[in-house]
Enzyme design. Sequence first.
Site, PDB file in Angstrom:
ATOM      1  CB  CYS A 112      36.197  48.453  38.474  1.00 27.21           C
ATOM      2  SG  CYS A 112      34.498  48.079  38.521  1.00 27.21           S
TER       3      CYS A 112
ATOM      4  CE  LYS B 296      35.109  51.573  43.079  1.00 27.38           C
ATOM      5  NZ  LYS B 296      34.853  50.202  43.544  1.00 27.38           N
TER       6      LYS B 296
HETATM    7  N1  SAJ Z   1      43.403  40.009  37.411  1.00 22.82           N
HETATM    8  C1  SAJ Z   1      44.637  39.483  37.040  1.00 22.82           C
HETATM    9  N2  SAJ Z   1      45.479  39.049  38.019  1.00 22.82           N
HETATM   10  C2  SAJ Z   1      45.131  39.115  39.339  1.00 22.82           C
HETATM   11  C3  SAJ Z   1      43.868  39.659  39.701  1.00 22.82           C
HETATM   12  C4  SAJ Z   1      43.017  40.102  38.717  1.00 22.82           C
HETATM   13  O1  SAJ Z   1      44.984  39.403  35.857  1.00 22.82           O
HETATM   14  O2  SAJ Z   1      45.932  38.679  40.182  1.00 22.82           O
HETATM   15  C5  SAJ Z   1      42.496  40.482  36.367  1.00 22.82           C
HETATM   16  C6  SAJ Z   1      41.185  39.700  36.346  1.00 22.82           C
HETATM   17  O3  SAJ Z   1      41.319  38.546  35.536  1.00 22.82           O
HETATM   18  C7  SAJ Z   1      40.235  40.718  35.732  1.00 22.82           C
HETATM   19  C8  SAJ Z   1      40.775  42.041  36.242  1.00 22.82           C
HETATM   20  O4  SAJ Z   1      42.111  41.810  36.657  1.00 22.82           O
HETATM   21  O5  SAJ Z   1      40.326  40.687  34.325  1.00 22.82           O
HETATM   22  C9  SAJ Z   1      39.982  42.639  37.402  1.00 22.82           C
HETATM   23  O6  SAJ Z   1      39.576  41.601  38.263  1.00 22.82           O
HETATM   24  P1  SAJ Z   1      39.582  41.828  39.870  1.00 22.82           P
HETATM   25  O7  SAJ Z   1      39.200  40.564  40.510  1.00 22.82           O
HETATM   26  O8  SAJ Z   1      40.873  42.387  40.252  1.00 22.82           O
HETATM   27  O9  SAJ Z   1      38.571  42.989  40.163  1.00 22.82           O
HETATM   28  P2  SAJ Z   1      37.026  43.317  39.892  1.00 22.82           P
HETATM   29  O10 SAJ Z   1      37.017  44.290  38.787  1.00 22.82           O
HETATM   30  O11 SAJ Z   1      36.153  42.135  39.777  1.00 22.82           O
HETATM   31  O12 SAJ Z   1      36.715  44.031  41.292  1.00 22.82           O
HETATM   32  C10 SAJ Z   1      37.510  45.126  41.687  1.00 22.82           C
HETATM   33  C11 SAJ Z   1      37.674  45.050  43.209  1.00 22.82           C
HETATM   34  N3  SAJ Z   1      38.587  46.074  43.659  1.00 22.82           N
HETATM   35  C12 SAJ Z   1      39.665  45.689  44.400  1.00 22.82           C
HETATM   36  O13 SAJ Z   1      39.916  44.522  44.611  1.00 22.82           O
HETATM   37  C13 SAJ Z   1      40.508  46.804  44.922  1.00 22.82           C
HETATM   38  C14 SAJ Z   1      36.315  45.272  43.859  1.00 22.82           C
HETATM   39  O14 SAJ Z   1      36.455  45.330  45.272  1.00 22.82           O
HETATM   40  C15 SAJ Z   1      35.724  46.569  43.355  1.00 22.82           C
HETATM   41  O15 SAJ Z   1      34.457  46.820  43.946  1.00 22.82           O
HETATM   42  C16 SAJ Z   1      35.539  46.459  41.848  1.00 22.82           C
HETATM   43  O16 SAJ Z   1      36.856  46.318  41.274  1.00 22.82           O
HETATM   44  C17 SAJ Z   1      34.848  47.710  41.392  1.00 22.82           C
HETATM   45  O17 SAJ Z   1      33.651  47.580  41.052  1.00 22.82           O
HETATM   46  O18 SAJ Z   1      35.455  48.767  41.498  1.00 22.82           O
END
Ligand code: SAJ
Length: 421
Positions: free
Chosen positions: A259, A205
């Site tokens: 996360c 994870k």
């Molecule tokens: N972000 C960026 N650029 C990107 C992608 C995301 O700046 O290209 C930022 C987003 O704006 C946000 C942060 O990163 O602020 C996190 O967003 P996210 O969409 O990457 O992730 P979460 O936190 O919504 O969900 C993640 C997911 N993990 C992965 O994709 C490996 C999800 O599957 C997990 O279940 C979740 O974390 C968790 O609960 O661990």
Amino acid sequence: MSEKICVLGLGYIGLPTAALLAVNGYSVVGVDVDKEKVNALQKGEIIIDEPGLKEPLKEAIKYGKFVAKSEIEEADVFIIAVPTPLIKESKKAELKYVKSASEMIKSVIKKGNLVVLESTVPPNTCKNLIRPILEQSGLKAGNDFLIAHCPERAMPGTTMDELKNNDRVIGAINDEAYNKTKKLYSSFCKGNMYKTDLTTAECCKLMENTFRDISIAIANEYARIAETLGINVWEVIELANKHPRANILSPGPGVGGHCIAVDPWFLIGNTSAANLTKVAREINEAMPKFVFNKIEKQVENVKDATISILGVAYKADVDDVRESPAIEIIDLCKKQGFDVKVNDPYVKKIEYQLVNLEECLKNSDCAVIITNHKHYYKLTPENFKGMKNKIIIDTRNCIDRKKFENSDVKVITLGDSKNIV
Ligand code: SAJ
């Protein structure tokens, strides 16, 4: 008689998981220390805005398959889905909720019970924290009761769908624990189930999310590099991703959520072998200040500047503000003495006053798009006509430049030193 499941923690993961178990043949007691939350659920009020959650939960409550309580009860299976926030100063995991959930289970645990941890924890938490507490009951893990760790992978906003379809990793103390946990989760999840040990599941994870954090950090570093080279980072990423094996993520104002911004610190908290993980965290944690410096530059000659913050949720089209970079940017603006107005079409309440878009932009000197909610992709110069100084800092490349080319609105996009409109 259906098996009785006790889910401890009725948050973003616990409540959807409880609902899915309740409509798939189990009797579920949801336990939470937040009495307001429990009372609301007992009245049939659904407290989390997650698509697809309301129907199954209302059905489960109606047929008595789910009930919310404040006190733990005996059950066949216990699922721990409590928060594991980061202690900001020490960058260590706050495990007091996991500890207290384990203590509650210890008080009612019986031979044959299964305890499943869903919460994200540092490596060896199952082995060194949860198991010893449960064994204080006098029962032995593996022989008298079973332990497993089944970390969640759901994204807020698509949680129900992902809980039903994503593959799951099950770390288990033995085969019996794995088989029982697999049967439990297969009642609602069509994904594959993969067996491993407890610590490997904890690390799986953390490494999934750490990889994403590092991937975002390189995108943010590309944005900084692009600004020194006179190119547009969004253009170069789009072109680079035409490569069949390139998948560069998007730059942004920082990494929010409970996360991705947190799990890397859990992973490296007890090892001296880490380096890149820490550097990536520092790059992402520096982005809010990088954006603030842009704001400061745009209003450096303005007395009593007013800043409009567009989007405070941690990511697009959700109402969750946990660890949102917007919070730090707002705090930096306030510390600088700027007047700050905040708009977010999804977020209902935060410590700052939320206003509608027109009010947010009225008489403002700089509008900053922090969250790429779908609403902001439709903005035109008309939306900004009420601003005193028509300047937009777009940290998510939401603005359709073609619509702004012949307008009196200045658009500055993070990472784009080629197309300052
Ligand atoms: N972000 C960026 N650029 C990107 C992608 C995301 O700046 O290209 C930022 C987003 O704006 C946000 C942060 O990163 O602020 C996190 O967003 P996210 O969409 O990457 O992730 P979460 O936190 O919504 O969900 C993640 C997911 N993990 C992965 O994709 C490996 C999800 O599957 C997990 O279940 C979740 O974390 C968790 O609960 O661990």
